[in-house]
Scaffold this active site. Structure first.
Site, PDB file in Angstrom:
ATOM      1  CB  SER A   1     -41.314 107.753   7.666  1.00  0.00           C
ATOM      2  OG  SER A   1     -40.418 108.522   8.442  1.00  0.00           O
TER       3      SER A   1
ATOM      4  CD  GLU B   1     -43.043 112.569   4.496  1.00  0.00           C
ATOM      5  OE1 GLU B   1     -43.248 113.279   5.505  1.00  0.00           O
ATOM      6  OE2 GLU B   1     -42.296 111.575   4.518  1.00  0.00           O
TER       7      GLU B   1
ATOM      8  CG  HIS C   1     -43.919 112.118   9.432  1.00  0.00           C
ATOM      9  ND1 HIS C   1     -43.307 112.194   8.179  1.00  0.00           N
ATOM     10  CD2 HIS C   1     -43.230 111.186  10.132  1.00  0.00           C
ATOM     11  CE1 HIS C   1     -42.287 111.344   8.158  1.00  0.00           C
ATOM     12  NE2 HIS C   1     -42.226 110.729   9.319  1.00  0.00           N
TER      13      HIS C   1
END
Length: 346
Positions: free
Chosen positions: A141, A245, A316
């Site tokens: 992230s 992502e 995630h």
């Protein structure tokens, strides 16, 4: 049916390298330096380079998770700090990163969580110090900013994988252990799912451009990555396998960010692309009638002329594969696989 959490397979038996097209020639350049592998009983540093942990009970659970890995957690001095939505000031968070790399008792560094804030500390990191003390940095992230900066300025492998506060299910743990402890070269395959359907829909691969490609794995969160364009904290993506992502991003924002990577010349350099999971990346407005995520990806990735697919298990999600940033890998866009071609650790 096979348990979906037992799909991590070794890549032993790979006997021949594939001939690479000219576009992937950069992948043959020397790879990154390798940090030392983890061993049971090693001390690992816990940092919060972005968002803060809400209470002491959460931090205790993180320390218990690390202990469950057979490792000894060492909490950075400013982890309990808070500055707005950040875990301390920029100077404090950067000091923790520098201190953990300088500490000879610490063998690897885990980000406790992501959030936002890693990019703010990039100018404050001591890259000469970090280069002199290669260690595995683990997280995903917002930690993408640190992965990219270290790939560009430090030149050693890091691991895009769960943060310390993640759930660390069996698939996540097996994948990380394989890379960080064993120095293995796993083959990552689409997860099998148990569904009461003639044709299960979970774990499906969308191939935007067929074929195989080999190159250095580089990437992470698309939002963070695109925000670093134009800064000195992105590595060269020539001949790389770009993996990306995201979460909670509408289709048009994914479109905007991929357009930015195209205009910046990044997508035109890569040897292949893997789009992992995009959690909650669906516009929920009642009047929305635009492109779907798959259509956006087809427009951007299908036109590149390199192998590209969607559906790999990273992002995630509760369980995800660990990917070694900077290591050579081979992707098969038709099978939806990622094969690691060199150890991530020494």
């Amino acid at each position: 049916m096979q348990d979906r959490r037992t799909l991590l397979k070794g890549a032993a038996g790979l006997t021949a390298a594939l001939a690479l097209p000219a576009r992937t020639a950069a992948a043959a350049l020397p790879g990154p330096r390798k940090p030392p592998r983890l061993r049971p009983g090693d001390t690992v540093g816990l940092i919060e380079p972005a968002g803060f942990t809400h209470d002491a009970f959460d931090l205790a659970a993180v320390k218990a998770t690390v202990a469950g890995m057979g490792l000894v957690p060492k909490v950075a001095p400013h982890v309990a700090a808070r500055y707005g939505y950040l875990a301390g000031s920029d100077a404090e968070r950067a000091a923790d990163v520098n201190a953990m790399f300088a500490d000879d008792s610490v063998r690897a560094i885990f980000a406790i969580r992501g959030g936002w804030g890693c990019a703010r500390i990039l100018p404050l990191l001591d890259y000469a110090l970090i280069r002199a003390h290669p260690k595995l940095l683990v997280g995903f992230s917002d930690i993408t900013a640190l992965h990219m900066a270290l790939a560009a300025r430090a030149g050693f492998t890091t691991i895009h994988g769960p943060v310390a506060a993640s759930s660390w299910g069996k698939l996540s743990w097996d994948s990380f252990r394989s890379l960080a402890f064993e120095g293995a070269m796993p083959l990552y395959q689409p997860p099998e799912t148990v569904e009461d359907r003639l044709a299960p829909r979970g774990g499906r691969v969308r191939t935007f451009r067929s074929g195989k490609a080999t190159g250095r794995l580089l990437g992470g969160n698309l939002t963070v990555l695109s925000a670093l364009v134009g800064t000195p904290y992105l590595p060269d993506f020539a001949g790389a396998i770009l993996f990306i992502e995201d979460t909670n991003e509408a289709e048009y924002r994914i479109d905007r960010m991929l357009t930015q990577l195209t205009l910046a010349g990044i997508l035109g350099k890569v040897a292949g692309v893997v789009f992992g999971q995009c959690t909650d990346c669906v516009s929920d407005g009642p009047s929305y009638g635009g492109f779907t995520l798959s259509e956006v990806l087809q427009q951007h990735l299908g036109a590149l002329g390199v192998p590209a697919f969607q559906g790999a298990l990273f992002g995630h999600v509760p369980n995800q594969y660990s990917l070694p940033e900077g290591c050579r890998a081979e992707i098969d866009a038709d099978a939806g696989t990622i094969r690691i071609l060199e150890p991530a650790v020494a």
